[in-house]
Design an enzyme around this catalytic site. Structure first.
Site: not given
Ligand code: GLN
Length: 490
Positions: A79, A154, A178
């Site tokens: 990420k 997210s 997330s």
């Protein structure tokens, strides 16, 4: 390419393919699919290919490395919230559009020594605030199961990339869901470890008392392999627990457990929140199957868990407003053209108003309001007291059960744009994942089934604090029982 870490390791050992061949395949899949999906913010094509060629040679000269190090040559992604020295890290924000990291995050440092291969950085909601990956400065990521729908957030870029076969695994972060919610929306496995298991050093902070890094991947065993490699003490993060790395993979491989060895709790009242009908039916039929297989299933009460979303949306914005104050365009982040401002104050204001997106601004305002003098006791302090009540609910429940089961999300992956302008609706998407963050518990989402219109439904399993071993055994047992093997068509 839908290969697991274990598949790739076996393939290398049998000489079915070499690291450079495998990486070429991933890179061409990314070229083919990612223009639409937008799951990567950056792909390190040349870097990863030359790294893979070096690994080809290492295997040729001594392939025993493949026995001692299962992550050797595994193509993964991160990420875009983890710093990797000399590479851009945007955290999904215009604020950090040109920010080049000058050191490695601990997570990446731990992975680097295994010689896994870094394909690229995954898209995410801006500063990890969101449940749909629509708040990213790089534009939204799409769900490979249905390109009109969101992949969750997210860590939506990580989930979409792994689900579409554009990476074997990715490391994401989970503050309120997330990792688990996008894993659920994309039909893969996502593990949030206990708070303090994994160092947050070099991971851009959102809400420091809740943020935790963990893997998004294809199987529970793969999540164990990755957790074992990224967990462990780090003196550079004062909240990282002084514990050795986990040994979950070795424990899982012993295969000496059975679902019947465990007692499973269901928080039935909490699930009375208006779950999507198909999710409820699928979850209920799994419970029936467990009972008919002789697994002990009991009802549990978590009386204060219904306050989790309200509690979270005080604590997280308060901590975010303080963490994000460093992005002033001087020390860090986007600077406006100084010729267009009259004084320093206007410079700061412009830097921040141009650099941050709407959701981030909303949270900063909320956090500053709740922390302002006179309100601190009424909001931040009170929220922390409720948090303690939620912790004690879980402690009582865990006196009688080993793990707690629920759907991961109350709803199926929703359409792009559906909730973008309704923050409260978006916030409710995390109602089942947030309690584990507040109570610092390990929690995993595994695929449960597909809905009639072919959308993934996730099953969440939450364990006792620091008992990832039991959690992953139960998750592995359930994974075998469920036998989910579908992949997206897109
Ligand atoms: N969706 C939640 C939020 O918007 C959780 C985000 C996260 O876990 N990083 O805050």
């Amino acid at each position: 390419m839908y290969k697991t870490i274990e598949d790739i390791n076996k393939g290398y050992k049998k000489k079915d393919f070499k690291p450079s061949e495998l990486v070429s395949e991933y890179l061409s899949e990314i070229k083919l699919k990612d223009q639409k999906l937008n799951s990567y913010t950056e792909v390190f094509e040349d870097l990863v290919f030359s790294h893979a060629q070096n690994l080809d040679k290492e295997i040729d000269s001594d392939n025993s490395i493949l026995d001692s190090n299962i992550l050797f040559g595994i193509p993964i992604a991160l990420k875009d919230i983890f710093l990797v020295k000399d590479l851009i890290c945007t955290s999904g924000s215009k604020m950090l559009e040109n920010y080049v990291s000058n050191y490695d995050s601990k997570v990446y440092e731990s992975l680097k020594i295994t010689s896994c291969l870094l394909l690229g950085k995954n898209n995410m909601d801006e500063f990890a605030m969101g449940s749909s990956t629509e708040t990213s400065y790089h534009g939204p990521t799409l769900n490979p199961w249905d390109l009109n729908r969101v992949p969750g957030g997210s860590s939506g870029g990580s989930a979409s990339a792994v689900a579409a076969g554009l990476a074997c695994a990715s490391i994401g972060t989970d503050t309120g869901g997330s990792i688990r919610q996008p894993a659920s929306f994309c039909g893969i496995v996502g593990l949030k470890p206990s708070y303090g298991r994994v160092s947050r050093f070099g991971m851009i902070a959102f809400s420091s008392s809740l943020d935790q890094a963990g893997p998004l991947c294809r199987t529970v065993k793969d999540s164990a392999i990755l957790l074992d490699s990224i967990s462990g003490y780090d003196s550079k993060d004062s909240t990282c627990l002084n514990l050795p790395p986990t040994n979950c993979y070795t424990e899982l491989c012993k295969n000496d457990f059975n679902l019947k060895d465990f007692t499973i709790g269901i928080p039935s009242k909490l699930l009375d929140i208006g779950l999507d009908r198909e999710i409820k039916t699928n979850f209920d039929s799994l419970i029936k199957e467990l009972i008919s297989n002789g697994v002990k299933v009991v009802d549990i009460e978590l009386p204060n868990a219904k306050y989790s979303v309200a509690t979270y949306y005080i604590i997280a914005p308060c901590e975010a407003s303080s963490n994000l104050s460093r992005f002033d365009g001087v020390r860090y982040g986007h600077s406006t053209d100084y010729k267009n401002v009259k004084d320093l104050e206007e410079f700061y204001i412009k830097n921040r108003s141009e650099g941050f997106g709407d959701e981030v601004k909303r949270r900063i305002m909320l956090g500053n309001y709740a922390l302002s003098s006179g309100y601190y006791d009424a909001y931040y302090l009170k929220a922390n007291k409720v948090k303690e009540m939620i912790v004690s609910d879980f402690n009582s429940a865990f006196n009688n059960v080993d793990c707690i089961l629920s759907p991961t999300c109350p709803e199926l992956p929703f359409n792009l744009g559906e909730k973008k302008n309704d923050p409260l609706k978006m916030y409710l998407s995390d109602i089942l994942t947030i309690p584990a963050n507040l109570a610092q518990l390990p929690s995993i989402s595994i695929p449960l089934s597909l809905s009639k219109n072919n959308l993934p439904i996730g099953l969440q399993i939450t364990g006792k604090k620091l008992d990832e071993n039991t959690l992953l055994k139960v998750a592995n047992g359930l994974e075998n029982l469920i036998g989910f093997s579908a992949t997206p068509k897109g």
